[in-house]
Design an enzyme around this catalytic site. Sequence first.
Site, PDB file in Angstrom:
ATOM      1  N   HIS A  95     -18.105  12.282   6.044  1.00  0.00           N
ATOM      2  CA  HIS A  95     -17.085  12.258   4.986  1.00  0.00           C
ATOM      3  C   HIS A  95     -16.069  13.368   5.238  1.00  0.00           C
ATOM      4  CE1 HIS A  95     -15.166  12.362   1.048  1.00  0.00           C
ATOM      5  NE2 HIS A  95     -15.709  11.176   0.816  1.00  0.00           N
ATOM      6  N   GLU A 167     -11.737   5.807   5.448  1.00  0.00           N
ATOM      7  CA  GLU A 167     -11.195   6.575   4.323  1.00  0.00           C
ATOM      8  C   GLU A 167     -10.013   7.409   4.806  1.00  0.00           C
ATOM      9  OE1 GLU A 167     -14.340   7.414   1.008  1.00  0.00           O
ATOM     10  OE2 GLU A 167     -14.675   8.780   2.658  1.00  0.00           O
TER      11      GLU A 167
END
Length: 255
Positions: A95, A167
């Site tokens: 992430h 993302e």
Amino acid sequence: MRHPLVMGNWKLNGSRHMVNELVANLRTELAGVSGCAVAIAPPEMYLDLAKRAAEGSHIHLGAQNVDVNLSGAFTGETSAEMLKDIGAQYIIIGHSERRTYHKESDELIAKKFAVLKEQGLTPVLCIGETEAENEAGKTEEVCARQIDAVLKTQGAAVFEGVVIAYEPVWAIGTGKSATPAQAQAVHKFIRDHIAKADAKIAEQVIIQYGGSVNAGNAAELFTQPDIDGALVGGASLKADAFAVIVKAAEAAKKA
């Protein structure tokens, strides 16, 4: 045909009361859903509580991070074996918040990927470019590099049963979101990039979109052929908003 997956990343949010209440509300909101897999990743200390609250439902348990070591003198870390033992299946790695705040490299993330696969867990590999990289036209270059850290060291076969979450860093928690067409273009690039090594594996990889996914933009995103679900941040903390996203994925992929 790929089965969509919508996963909630709760990040550093929660309390015992909130976990019990949110999972109970999710059970109610998602009771009739069968065409989309659902997972939640609460903070580690609430994994067992969330597991018990979700027992008997179709909600899968996930986690937000993992260490590369299985045991030993590694203070503050959690191993893949521990996550497996407690019942977590979908484990987020790479992430942008981990890459940025904890200086995690592509190489370290690839090691985490390998450890999860060895334990039979499902990596949710997050990739994506910063705003500066996007403006410089480097989106594909960055995504390819982040995938290649795994692909070139472990081979294409390890991507079987894996989830990739695209993302764009500039869209995470900012309220900005890539347009459905922009997101689709990158998702197609990701699939095509893996297909150069193994077309069959590439076709079955679930590629989620993440980055300010909400009840308002989910349906249009999911109409795109290479968007197989979402990794949801803020909206996953509200059962009704999260349920709208899940149901949008179910409806789009049934069509």
